[in-house]
Write a protein that holds these residues in place. Structure first.
Motif, mmCIF file in Angstrom:
data_model
loop_
_atom_site.group_PDB
_atom_site.id
_atom_site.type_symbol
_atom_site.label_atom_id
_atom_site.label_comp_id
_atom_site.label_asym_id
_atom_site.label_seq_id
_atom_site.Cartn_x
_atom_site.Cartn_y
_atom_site.Cartn_z
ATOM 1 N N GLN A 5 0.834 -1.225 -0.047
ATOM 2 C CA GLN A 5 0.029 0.030 0.004
ATOM 3 C C GLN A 5 0.889 1.277 0.091
ATOM 4 O O GLN A 5 0.467 2.600 -0.508
ATOM 5 C CB GLN A 5 -0.986 0.088 1.074
ATOM 6 C CG GLN A 5 -2.055 -1.043 1.238
ATOM 7 C CD GLN A 5 -3.197 -0.884 0.057
ATOM 8 O OE1 GLN A 5 -3.414 0.356 -0.164
ATOM 9 N NE2 GLN A 5 -3.312 -1.784 -0.610
ATOM 10 N N ASP A 117 -4.575 0.215 -4.585
ATOM 11 C CA ASP A 117 -5.676 -0.313 -5.118
ATOM 12 C C ASP A 117 -6.152 0.076 -6.461
ATOM 13 O O ASP A 117 -6.637 -0.654 -7.078
ATOM 14 C CB ASP A 117 -6.733 0.515 -4.092
ATOM 15 C CG ASP A 117 -6.780 -0.192 -2.584
ATOM 16 O OD1 ASP A 117 -6.274 -1.099 -2.624
ATOM 17 O OD2 ASP A 117 -7.184 0.611 -1.734
ATOM 18 N N ASP A 120 -4.007 -2.712 -8.335
ATOM 19 C CA ASP A 120 -4.679 -3.739 -8.621
ATOM 20 C C ASP A 120 -5.738 -3.964 -9.464
ATOM 21 O O ASP A 120 -5.840 -4.832 -10.304
ATOM 22 C CB ASP A 120 -5.212 -4.068 -7.264
ATOM 23 C CG ASP A 120 -4.313 -4.340 -5.800
ATOM 24 O OD1 ASP A 120 -2.931 -4.527 -6.596
ATOM 25 O OD2 ASP A 120 -4.464 -4.422 -4.994
#
Length: 126
Positions: A5, A117, A120
């Motif tokens: 992250q 995110d 991804d």
């Protein structure tokens, strides 16, 4: 596959650490390492050279293919990972740790770097 992250990601599948004293670490993502296959050779930019965001700055050769390495930011190379030059398989076995590629003193950063995110979601579509 879970991308760290705290890193930011390019659409060319490089990762970038948050700059510490103006210097960021760059590598390729686990997604890219898996797509490449076993990396057998790494040509990295030289310390002291400059790179430009989005432009080719080296290449990785695997048992499957040769892939260009793109600079995710603009800046001066401050260090190159000699361990990866000596043992390119580190790119596959430890893409976010010992398999980093180079460090760059950032002078310019594009607006399109992705969060973990976002990356991804982007890589799931590839």
């Amino acid at each position: 596959m879970s991308n760290p992250q705290q890193l930011r990601y390019s659409k060319e599948h490089e990762w970038l650490s948050v700059a510490e004293e103006g210097v960021s670490t760059v590598g390729i993502t686990e997604f890219a390492a898996n797509a490449l296959g076993d990396v057998v050779y790494a040509q990295l930019p030289e310390a002291g050279s400059t790179v430009t965001a989005g432009e080719t700055c080296g290449e990785l050769e695997s048992t499957k293919s040769v892939s260009d390495l793109y600079a995710p930011v603009t800046g001066e190379i401050t260090a190159v990972n000699q361990d990866v030059i000596d043992d390119p398989s580190l790119v596959n076995t430890a893409p976010y740790e010992g398999g980093w590629l180079f460090k760059v003193r950032v002078t310019g950063e594009p607006d399109d770097l992705l969060s973990a995110d976002e990356y991804d979601a982007f890589s799931a579509g590839n």
